[in-house]
Motif scaffolding. Structure first.
Motif, PDB file in Angstrom:
ATOM      1  N   CYS A 143       0.972  -1.186  -0.005  1.00 19.90           N
ATOM      2  CA  CYS A 143       0.028   0.071   0.059  1.00 19.90           C
ATOM      3  C   CYS A 143       0.972   1.309  -0.039  1.00 19.90           C
ATOM      4  O   CYS A 143       2.144   1.147   0.117  1.00 19.90           O
ATOM      5  N   MET A 144       0.222   2.570  -0.070  1.00 21.42           N
ATOM      6  CA  MET A 144       0.855   3.725  -0.295  1.00 21.42           C
ATOM      7  C   MET A 144       1.228   4.203   1.169  1.00 21.42           C
ATOM      8  O   MET A 144       2.160   5.085   1.479  1.00 21.42           O
ATOM      9  N   LYS A 145       0.998   3.327   2.389  1.00 17.09           N
ATOM     10  CA  LYS A 145       0.894   3.986   3.629  1.00 17.09           C
ATOM     11  C   LYS A 145       2.327   3.402   4.027  1.00 17.09           C
ATOM     12  O   LYS A 145       2.896   2.412   3.822  1.00 17.09           O
ATOM     13  N   PHE A 146       2.709   3.936   5.312  1.00 16.92           N
ATOM     14  CA  PHE A 146       3.798   3.314   5.885  1.00 16.92           C
ATOM     15  C   PHE A 146       3.812   2.040   6.462  1.00 16.92           C
ATOM     16  O   PHE A 146       2.650   1.715   7.137  1.00 16.92           O
ATOM     17  N   VAL A 147       4.527   1.349   6.096  1.00 18.88           N
ATOM     18  CA  VAL A 147       4.684  -0.123   6.754  1.00 18.88           C
ATOM     19  C   VAL A 147       5.879  -0.321   7.617  1.00 18.88           C
ATOM     20  O   VAL A 147       6.978  -0.232   6.992  1.00 18.88           O
ATOM     21  N   PRO A 148       5.856  -0.847   8.701  1.00 20.38           N
ATOM     22  CA  PRO A 148       6.811  -0.763   9.762  1.00 20.38           C
ATOM     23  C   PRO A 148       7.746  -1.942   9.415  1.00 20.38           C
ATOM     24  O   PRO A 148       9.076  -1.588   9.515  1.00 20.38           O
ATOM     25  N   ILE A 149       7.472  -2.993   8.841  1.00 14.72           N
ATOM     26  CA  ILE A 149       8.392  -4.061   8.536  1.00 14.72           C
ATOM     27  C   ILE A 149       8.328  -4.575   6.880  1.00 14.72           C
ATOM     28  O   ILE A 149       7.376  -4.482   6.192  1.00 14.72           O
ATOM     29  N   HIS A 150       9.594  -4.328   6.375  1.00 15.19           N
ATOM     30  CA  HIS A 150       9.634  -4.694   5.060  1.00 15.19           C
ATOM     31  C   HIS A 150      10.060  -6.222   5.022  1.00 15.19           C
ATOM     32  O   HIS A 150      11.137  -6.858   5.316  1.00 15.19           O
ATOM     33  N   MET A 151       9.157  -7.144   4.279  1.00 17.08           N
ATOM     34  CA  MET A 151       9.267  -8.468   3.744  1.00 17.08           C
ATOM     35  C   MET A 151       9.335  -8.516   2.364  1.00 17.08           C
ATOM     36  O   MET A 151       8.293  -8.868   1.913  1.00 17.08           O
ATOM     37  N   PRO A 152      10.374  -8.632   1.794  1.00 21.70           N
ATOM     38  CA  PRO A 152      10.512  -8.998   0.475  1.00 21.70           C
ATOM     39  C   PRO A 152      10.111 -10.378   0.067  1.00 21.70           C
ATOM     40  O   PRO A 152      10.012 -11.320   1.040  1.00 21.70           O
ATOM     41  N   ILE A 153       9.814 -10.719  -1.338  1.00 27.30           N
ATOM     42  CA  ILE A 153       9.474 -11.773  -1.729  1.00 27.30           C
ATOM     43  C   ILE A 153      10.717 -12.846  -1.585  1.00 27.30           C
ATOM     44  O   ILE A 153      11.982 -12.673  -1.516  1.00 27.30           O
ATOM     45  N   GLY A 154      10.394 -14.076  -0.745  1.00 27.61           N
ATOM     46  CA  GLY A 154      11.394 -14.928  -0.300  1.00 27.61           C
ATOM     47  C   GLY A 154      11.755 -14.772   1.055  1.00 27.61           C
ATOM     48  O   GLY A 154      12.263 -15.860   1.652  1.00 27.61           O
ATOM     49  N   SER A 155      11.332 -14.028   1.852  1.00 26.40           N
ATOM     50  CA  SER A 155      11.271 -13.813   3.381  1.00 26.40           C
ATOM     51  C   SER A 155      10.541 -15.006   3.789  1.00 26.40           C
ATOM     52  O   SER A 155       9.419 -15.469   3.383  1.00 26.40           O
ATOM     53  N   ARG A 156      11.086 -15.497   4.792  1.00 24.12           N
ATOM     54  CA  ARG A 156      10.672 -16.684   5.767  1.00 24.12           C
ATOM     55  C   ARG A 156      10.221 -15.954   7.184  1.00 24.12           C
ATOM     56  O   ARG A 156      11.072 -15.498   7.665  1.00 24.12           O
ATOM     57  N   ILE A 157       9.036 -16.689   7.541  1.00 26.57           N
ATOM     58  CA  ILE A 157       8.549 -16.593   8.879  1.00 26.57           C
ATOM     59  C   ILE A 157       8.196 -17.698   9.579  1.00 26.57           C
ATOM     60  O   ILE A 157       7.608 -18.656   8.891  1.00 26.57           O
TER      61      ILE A 157
END
Length: 278
Positions: A143-157
């Motif tokens: 989205c255009m709003k602020f996102v606190p955490i950047h999780m690019p494609i390929g990130s694992r959680i």
């Protein structure tokens, strides 16, 4: 299944225990295994390595590491810095991951639904797929709003403390979800992380009943998410959709009331679409 046994089954590094002798697998290629291990050894913590460091990181001999590195360099997957002589991954490695994304039908089906979910909620939306005890990001609309955490494609959680992981686990038979939880290294990432097995399973019961799962700052401070499972034609979970609800913009009650229904509808739309393709 015991907890230590479950962790070994899903690849966690544990103290070596005596194992019964197994019949050698004639089809298993150990050289390929070592080559993949070398590629996987590079990370944000090990951006570049010397040859001895590669051998140590992969637990293989220096001579084996040299052969693997030499071959991977010749193929273009690894390169050596001309000044430091340290090895690092080359951009060609991304071709393997991109090929997966390009071939994954679920991503093609999910993308328009995720785009619509972002338009409806005004927040970032994601599609994750399971791998062992983790969920892997395979699609994302920001989205255009602020996102606190950047999780690019390929990130694992980890599954145990995230909304998408719990949504996936809740859609599994209870015995299967418990096996995955036992295999997880349930550490506290923040002061809010739930690590107790019974408490997590109680949340899975709620997830099965409500059709969605949530995570409130259990992995990252300021990050709250709502997720729902994506099911195939056999009603088996194949992934999860989640929407990011930063605590700076959303209270838990608001997220549950406004975001959870939209996430459920999105996941159901994707599930229905992939069933028609089966």
């Amino acid at each position: 299944m015991g907890e230590s046994m479950a962790r070994r089954q899903f690849g966690e590094q544990t103290e070596a225990l005596p194992e019964p002798e197994e019949t050698p697998d004639a089809l298993f290629n150990q050289s390929l295994e070592k080559g993949i291990a070398v590629l996987r050894a590079f990370s944000a913590q090990r951006r570049s390595m010397t040859l001895p460091e590669v051998a140590e990181a992969t637990s293989i001999t220096k001579s084996s590491a040299q052969r693997m590195i030499y071959t991977l360099e010749k193929l273009g997957y690894v390169r050596k810095h001309p000044r430091t002589r340290r090895y690092q991954l080359a951009p060609r490695v991304m071709q393997i991951g991109f090929n997966y994304l390009a071939a994954d039908t679920l991503i093609d089906v999910a993308n328009p639904f995720l785009s619509e979910l972002t338009n409806v909620t005004g927040e970032t939306t994601n599609l994750t797929e399971p791998d062992g005890v983790d969920m892997v990001y395979v699609a994302r609309f920001v989205c255009m709003k602020f996102v606190p955490i950047h999780m690019p494609i390929g990130s694992r959680i980890p599954m145990y403390c995230t909304a998408s992981g719990r949504a996936y686990l809740a859609a599994l038979p209870e015995a299967e979800s418990r096996t995955l939880l036992l295999a997880s290294d349930r550490v506290a990432h923040t002061q809010y992380t739930v690590t107790d097995l019974d408490e997590i399973e109680a949340q899975l019961v709620l997830g099965r009943r409500n059709g969605y799962a949530s995570n409130r700052e259990e992995l990252f401070i300021g990050d709250m998410t709502m997720a729902a499972p994506v099911l195939d034609g056999e009603r088996r979970p194949v992934g999860a959709v989640h929407v990011v609800a930063p605590t700076s913009r959303w209270t838990p009650a608001e997220a549950e009331a406004r975001l959870a229904p939209a996430v459920i509808d999105c996941a159901r739309g994707i599930s229905s679409s992939i069933r028609t393709l089966a």
